[in-house]
Design a protein around this motif. Structure first.
Motif, PDB file in Angstrom:
ATOM      1  N   ASP A 198       0.845  -1.192   0.000  1.00 57.32           N
ATOM      2  CA  ASP A 198       0.000   0.000   0.000  1.00 57.32           C
ATOM      3  C   ASP A 198       0.883   1.246   0.000  1.00 57.32           C
ATOM      4  O   ASP A 198       2.021   1.213   0.464  1.00 57.32           O
ATOM      5  CB  ASP A 198      -0.893   0.037   1.250  1.00 57.32           C
ATOM      6  CG  ASP A 198      -1.930  -1.071   1.261  1.00 57.32           C
ATOM      7  OD1 ASP A 198      -2.021  -1.824   0.268  1.00 57.32           O
ATOM      8  OD2 ASP A 198      -2.663  -1.176   2.272  1.00 57.32           O
ATOM      9  N   ASP A 253       0.108   4.063   1.616  1.00 57.34           N
ATOM     10  CA  ASP A 253      -0.233   4.994   2.701  1.00 57.34           C
ATOM     11  C   ASP A 253       0.636   4.842   3.955  1.00 57.34           C
ATOM     12  O   ASP A 253       0.279   5.328   5.025  1.00 57.34           O
ATOM     13  CB  ASP A 253      -1.718   4.837   3.073  1.00 57.34           C
ATOM     14  CG  ASP A 253      -2.048   3.404   3.484  1.00 57.34           C
ATOM     15  OD1 ASP A 253      -1.121   2.574   3.589  1.00 57.34           O
ATOM     16  OD2 ASP A 253      -3.245   3.123   3.686  1.00 57.34           O
ATOM     17  N   ARG A 306      -3.049   4.762   8.308  1.00 57.66           N
ATOM     18  CA  ARG A 306      -2.531   5.742   7.342  1.00 57.66           C
ATOM     19  C   ARG A 306      -2.337   7.108   7.996  1.00 57.66           C
ATOM     20  O   ARG A 306      -3.107   7.511   8.870  1.00 57.66           O
ATOM     21  CB  ARG A 306      -3.455   5.833   6.137  1.00 57.66           C
ATOM     22  CG  ARG A 306      -4.891   6.132   6.485  1.00 57.66           C
ATOM     23  CD  ARG A 306      -5.733   6.503   5.271  1.00 57.66           C
ATOM     24  NE  ARG A 306      -5.814   5.521   4.204  1.00 57.66           N
ATOM     25  CZ  ARG A 306      -5.344   5.733   2.974  1.00 57.66           C
ATOM     26  NH1 ARG A 306      -4.761   6.866   2.653  1.00 57.66           N
ATOM     27  NH2 ARG A 306      -5.468   4.803   2.043  1.00 57.66           N
ATOM     28  N   PHE A 355       1.400  -2.913  11.495  1.00 55.48           N
ATOM     29  CA  PHE A 355       0.591  -2.164  10.526  1.00 55.48           C
ATOM     30  C   PHE A 355       0.121  -0.866  11.194  1.00 55.48           C
ATOM     31  O   PHE A 355      -0.603  -0.895  12.180  1.00 55.48           O
ATOM     32  CB  PHE A 355      -0.597  -3.033  10.128  1.00 55.48           C
ATOM     33  CG  PHE A 355      -1.535  -2.440   9.112  1.00 55.48           C
ATOM     34  CD1 PHE A 355      -1.469  -2.830   7.775  1.00 55.48           C
ATOM     35  CD2 PHE A 355      -2.510  -1.519   9.477  1.00 55.48           C
ATOM     36  CE1 PHE A 355      -2.341  -2.316   6.828  1.00 55.48           C
ATOM     37  CE2 PHE A 355      -3.385  -0.995   8.536  1.00 55.48           C
ATOM     38  CZ  PHE A 355      -3.300  -1.397   7.220  1.00 55.48           C
ATOM     39  N   SER A 386       1.084   2.308   5.761  1.00 57.66           N
ATOM     40  CA  SER A 386       0.691   1.254   6.685  1.00 57.66           C
ATOM     41  C   SER A 386       1.687   0.104   6.579  1.00 57.66           C
ATOM     42  O   SER A 386       1.890  -0.642   7.528  1.00 57.66           O
ATOM     43  CB  SER A 386      -0.714   0.749   6.353  1.00 57.66           C
ATOM     44  OG  SER A 386      -1.666   1.717   6.710  1.00 57.66           O
TER      45      SER A 386
HETATM   46 MG   LIG Z   1      -4.483   1.635   4.117  1.00 54.70          MG
END
Ligand SMILES: [Mg+2]
Ligand SMILES: Nc1nc2c(ncn2[C@@H]2O[C@H](COP(=O)(O)OP(=O)(O)O)[C@@H](O)[C@H]2O)c(=O)[nH]1
Length: 248
Positions: free
Chosen positions: A91, A93, A207, A204, A95
């Motif tokens: 991803d 963002d 964002r 994780f 994360s």
């Molecule tokens: Mg995300």
């Protein structure tokens, strides 16, 4: 190992340049493919200027929002056609911490066919996620592993590295799911095909900028498909057992 990092983006203008810069810093030899679905916020033009600055970055501009599964199918097909040895998904963002990439690539080099950055193995976790998302993800994954009989703890993590031959063998272009179920579908095919799937812990983080694109509909799709696959396994397992009894 020639490596392609596939990064799907939709309305990620605050994240895209920083993520591309971070990935380049951590794995300088890897190429990157940004798959953008014509983000109204102009993510693609920022990606394009970052690509000119940083090099080794390609941009796939698609006409409109078609979902995460579709973006990965498209990106993976390009990576396989261009004969990369390793294909990574992550991803944009933050994360997925780019600092974990070398470890994932090392596990592939050590013999894994696919490595999943996992929140649900010791050392992994989530931070700053709202309670409802933590509960959904944790129990969604428990349900998925149980119903499909998979040893994998985090079937919906999008942070992964695949050996290209393994990915080619499971034919990602023929999957149909749109959201998280796409990720589960790939794990199911890898395990079913006898490939060695390993999990490495990741933390994780929620964002930093922008909003999640996942919806209730995507979560429902995921749970319904997992249930359907689980039932199909049950029926085909029974008919296999019946056939075996008959042939005895
Ligand atoms: Mg995300
Ligand atoms: N190209 C494309 N990317 C998408 C789409 N939906 C989500 N993404 C990207 O997929 C990644 C995960 O989405 P995100 O909304 O962060 O999901 P969450 O982390 O589960 O909340 C991010 O990089 C998004 O920009 C889509 O329809 N098309």
């Amino acid at each position: 190992m020639r490596t392609l990092v596939v990064v799907p983006t939709y309305n990620e203008r605050e994240n895209v340049r920083q993520l591309l810069t971070a990935v380049r810093g951590v794995v300088p030899a890897a190429d990157v493919l940004v798959v953008d679905d014509n983000s109204p916020d102009g993510t693609a033009s920022i990606a394009e200027s970052a690509a000119t600055e940083l090099g080794q970055i390609k941009l796939l501009r698609r006409p409109g929002k078609q979902g995460l599964g579709s973006a990965y199918r498209h990106g993976f097909t390009i990576g396989l056609d261009e004969s990369y040895d390793v294909i990574v998904s992550m991803d944009v963002d933050f994360s997925h911490d780019p600092a974990v990439l070398p470890e994932m690539l090392a596990l592939l080099a050590a013999g894994a066919d696919a490595v999943i950055g996992s929140r649900y193995v010791p050392g992994g976790g989530t931070v700053d996620w709202p309670l409802h998302r933590r509960v959904l993800s944790r129990w969604g994954n428990r349900y998925t592993s149980l119903v499909l009989g998979l040893q994998v703890r985090d079937c919906t993590s999008g942070f992964r590295a695949y050996r290209a031959e393994a990915l080619r063998a499971i034919e990602p272009a023929t999957t149909t799911a749109e959201g998280y179920a796409f990720l589960t579908e790939l794990v199911r095919r890898l395990v079913g095909g006898g490939f060695r799937v390993m999990e490495t812990p990741i933390v994780f983080a929620d964002r930093r900028y922008g909003r999640s694109k996942m919806s209730g509909r995507i979560i429902v799709e995921s749970m319904l498909l997992v249930t359907r696959w689980g039932l199909m396994d049950l029926v085909s397992g029974r008919s296999r057992r019946r056939r075996r009894r008959r042939s005895r």
